[in-house]
Enzyme design. Structure first.
Site, mmCIF file in Angstrom:
data_model
loop_
_atom_site.group_PDB
_atom_site.id
_atom_site.type_symbol
_atom_site.label_atom_id
_atom_site.label_comp_id
_atom_site.label_asym_id
_atom_site.label_seq_id
_atom_site.Cartn_x
_atom_site.Cartn_y
_atom_site.Cartn_z
ATOM 1 N N HIS A 117 37.763 49.498 47.937
ATOM 2 C CA HIS A 117 38.924 49.157 47.122
ATOM 3 C C HIS A 117 38.993 50.056 45.890
ATOM 4 O O HIS A 117 38.059 50.084 45.082
ATOM 5 C CB HIS A 117 38.855 47.690 46.684
ATOM 6 C CG HIS A 117 39.030 46.721 47.815
ATOM 7 N ND1 HIS A 117 40.137 45.905 47.931
ATOM 8 C CD2 HIS A 117 38.244 46.448 48.885
ATOM 9 C CE1 HIS A 117 40.028 45.168 49.019
ATOM 10 N NE2 HIS A 117 38.886 45.477 49.620
ATOM 11 N N GLN A 124 42.372 41.587 51.199
ATOM 12 C CA GLN A 124 41.617 41.804 52.436
ATOM 13 C C GLN A 124 41.363 40.505 53.188
ATOM 14 O O GLN A 124 41.394 40.462 54.420
ATOM 15 C CB GLN A 124 40.302 42.515 52.123
ATOM 16 C CG GLN A 124 39.500 42.887 53.367
ATOM 17 C CD GLN A 124 38.260 43.688 53.023
ATOM 18 O OE1 GLN A 124 38.228 44.420 52.028
ATOM 19 N NE2 GLN A 124 37.226 43.559 53.819
ATOM 20 N N CYS A 128 46.389 46.930 47.615
ATOM 21 C CA CYS A 128 45.968 45.715 46.914
ATOM 22 C C CYS A 128 47.136 45.161 46.101
ATOM 23 O O CYS A 128 47.757 45.878 45.315
ATOM 24 C CB CYS A 128 44.790 46.026 45.999
ATOM 25 S SG CYS A 128 44.380 44.712 44.829
ATOM 26 N N GLU A 129 47.440 43.887 46.300
ATOM 27 C CA GLU A 129 48.591 43.304 45.618
ATOM 28 C C GLU A 129 48.325 43.014 44.141
ATOM 29 O O GLU A 129 49.254 42.743 43.398
ATOM 30 C CB GLU A 129 49.037 42.023 46.317
ATOM 31 C CG GLU A 129 48.071 40.861 46.230
ATOM 32 C CD GLU A 129 48.576 39.648 46.987
ATOM 33 O OE1 GLU A 129 48.309 38.528 46.525
ATOM 34 O OE2 GLU A 129 49.237 39.811 48.043
ATOM 35 N N HIS A 130 47.081 43.081 43.712
ATOM 36 C CA HIS A 130 46.761 42.767 42.317
ATOM 37 C C HIS A 130 46.996 43.950 41.387
ATOM 38 O O HIS A 130 47.442 43.769 40.252
ATOM 39 C CB HIS A 130 45.304 42.294 42.202
ATOM 40 C CG HIS A 130 45.030 41.047 42.978
ATOM 41 N ND1 HIS A 130 43.825 40.809 43.616
ATOM 42 C CD2 HIS A 130 45.815 39.975 43.237
ATOM 43 C CE1 HIS A 130 43.881 39.637 44.219
ATOM 44 N NE2 HIS A 130 45.076 39.111 44.007
ATOM 45 N N HIS A 131 46.676 45.171 41.857
ATOM 46 C CA HIS A 131 46.820 46.353 41.008
ATOM 47 C C HIS A 131 47.655 47.456 41.652
ATOM 48 O O HIS A 131 47.807 48.529 41.075
ATOM 49 C CB HIS A 131 45.440 46.926 40.644
ATOM 50 C CG HIS A 131 44.581 45.967 39.877
ATOM 51 N ND1 HIS A 131 43.615 45.187 40.476
ATOM 52 C CD2 HIS A 131 44.564 45.647 38.560
ATOM 53 C CE1 HIS A 131 43.028 44.436 39.568
ATOM 54 N NE2 HIS A 131 43.579 44.691 38.404
ATOM 55 N N CYS A 150 40.756 49.650 43.352
ATOM 56 C CA CYS A 150 40.806 48.875 42.105
ATOM 57 C C CYS A 150 39.403 48.600 41.570
ATOM 58 O O CYS A 150 39.234 48.320 40.376
ATOM 59 C CB CYS A 150 41.576 47.565 42.307
ATOM 60 S SG CYS A 150 40.900 46.495 43.588
#
Length: 203
Positions: A161, A133, A92-95, A163
């Site tokens: 996920h 995703q 996941c690119e956010h976390h 996250c």
């Protein structure tokens, strides 16, 4: 008499400059988290993580379109081809936490088919990057559409996920499903056939 096992050399190839730069950064991160990066258990951790992250994002060095084009064949087959339960591991690119699950991919040929192993390779090439995703689903679909120009492409991904499960809302049993369709799969009848095939175990 027990024979002595011969030692073996594990061959791994990583960019030394990138590995060293990443390892230096991870040393700072570990230190800022309050740990002693010089203690035995952590002494080699920055280098290990540096190599792990390069592997987990090695998709940047792959060309998914060329993967498909390397094994395309002319074939007069216009029925649905489905490759389901393809394992997906991504970040996941956010976390920068993992998400993982299954991808189900189908296409209806229009004069060209592709070697079946290439579809999981394409999924992996896009998954082994910093991702969301939704984009991953579209990228797989668009790549197959561009390479084969089929009558339609369908992609469904079901993933969990970390996250969501390890932090934040902490819902351990939640599953996220995304889908993307082109051409014939935009028709309700064809889409339902695809969903039925990937939902049921074939005997």
């Amino acid at each position: 008499m027990i024979k002595e096992m011969k030692s073996y050399e594990k061959i791994e190839q990583y960019d030394t400059e990138i590995t060293n730069a990443l390892a230096d950064n991870y040393k700072v991160i570990i230190d800022n988290l309050g740990e002693d990066v010089t203690r035995e258990g952590l002494e080699k951790t920055p280098e290990r993580v540096a190599k792990a992250m390069q592997y987990l994002t090695h998709g940047y060095g792959l060309d998914p379109l060329e993967i498909l084009k390397s094994a395309m064949f002319t074939e007069d087959h216009q029925q649905m081809i489905v490759v389901k339960d393809i394992e997906v591991y991504s970040m996941c690119e956010h976390h920068m936490l993992p998400f993982f699950g299954k991808a189900h991919v189908a296409y209806i040929p229009n004069g060209k088919i592709v070697g079946l192993s290439k579809i999981p390779r394409v999924v992996d090439a896009f998954a082994r990057r910093m991702q969301v995703q939704e984009r991953l689903t579209d990228q797989i679909k668009n790549c197959i559409q561009e390479a084969l120009n089929p009558l339609g492409v369908a992609v469904v991904i079901e993933a969990q996920h970390m996250c969501m499960q390890m932090r934040g809302i902490q819902k351990q049993n939640s599953v996220t499903t995304t889908s993307s369709f082109t051409g014939a799969f935009e028709k309700d009848k064809t889409r339902k056939e695809f969903i039925s095939l990937v939902s049921n175990k074939l005997s």
